[in-house]
Design a protein around this motif. Structure first.
Motif, mmCIF file in Angstrom:
data_model
loop_
_atom_site.group_PDB
_atom_site.id
_atom_site.type_symbol
_atom_site.label_atom_id
_atom_site.label_comp_id
_atom_site.label_asym_id
_atom_site.label_seq_id
_atom_site.Cartn_x
_atom_site.Cartn_y
_atom_site.Cartn_z
ATOM 1 N N ILE A 27 0.867 -1.177 0.000
ATOM 2 C CA ILE A 27 0.000 0.000 0.000
ATOM 3 C C ILE A 27 0.901 1.223 0.000
ATOM 4 C CG2 ILE A 27 -1.799 1.264 1.233
ATOM 5 C CD1 ILE A 27 -2.633 -1.487 2.424
ATOM 6 N N THR A 51 -1.107 -0.989 -4.551
ATOM 7 C CA THR A 51 -2.191 -0.025 -4.583
ATOM 8 C C THR A 51 -1.680 1.306 -4.039
ATOM 9 O OG1 THR A 51 -4.509 0.369 -4.034
ATOM 10 C CG2 THR A 51 -3.137 -0.614 -2.308
ATOM 11 N N ASN A 52 -2.249 2.365 -4.543
ATOM 12 C CA ASN A 52 -1.866 3.706 -4.142
ATOM 13 C C ASN A 52 -3.022 4.622 -4.516
ATOM 14 O OD1 ASN A 52 0.306 5.539 -3.187
ATOM 15 N ND2 ASN A 52 0.158 6.372 -5.240
ATOM 16 N N ARG A 53 -3.147 5.763 -3.880
ATOM 17 C CA ARG A 53 -4.254 6.643 -4.253
ATOM 18 C C ARG A 53 -4.087 7.206 -5.653
ATOM 19 N NH1 ARG A 53 -2.498 11.389 -0.040
ATOM 20 N NH2 ARG A 53 -0.559 11.482 -1.128
ATOM 21 N N THR A 54 -2.872 7.208 -6.167
ATOM 22 C CA THR A 54 -2.627 7.579 -7.560
ATOM 23 C C THR A 54 -2.272 6.307 -8.324
ATOM 24 O OG1 THR A 54 -1.762 9.706 -6.820
ATOM 25 C CG2 THR A 54 -1.271 9.064 -9.094
ATOM 26 N N ARG A 55 -3.200 5.847 -9.137
ATOM 27 C CA ARG A 55 -3.017 4.582 -9.842
ATOM 28 C C ARG A 55 -1.701 4.533 -10.633
ATOM 29 N NH1 ARG A 55 -6.693 0.521 -11.859
ATOM 30 N NH2 ARG A 55 -5.601 -0.657 -13.460
#
Length: 71
Positions: A27, A51-55
């Motif tokens: 993450i 996964t990351n908040r910015t794909r």
């Protein structure tokens, strides 16, 4: 361990045994994620998801290691 990331991987191995058939999710896509991914690939983990908040950042990190990306 020389880093928190490596210490976490070593703790996972102590708790779960071999990581060869395991799936791990990273993450985030920063330096700690990169170090954890390096440690996991060195220990021959089965599969790594990212996964990351910015794909795009997750995909870029996954691309560096040739692993499956989940964003």
């Amino acid at each position: 361990a020389v880093s928190v990331s490596l210490a976490a991987v070593e703790a996972a191995i102590e708790k779960f045994g071999s990581l060869r058939d395991r799936t791990v999710m990273i993450i985030g896509a920063g330096e700690m994620a990169r170090l954890a991914t390096e440690a996991l690939t060195n220990k021959r983990v089965g599969r790594i998801l990212f996964t990351n908040r910015t794909r795009g950042h997750a995909e870029a990190l996954a691309g560096e290691f040739g692993e499956k990306c989940g964003a």
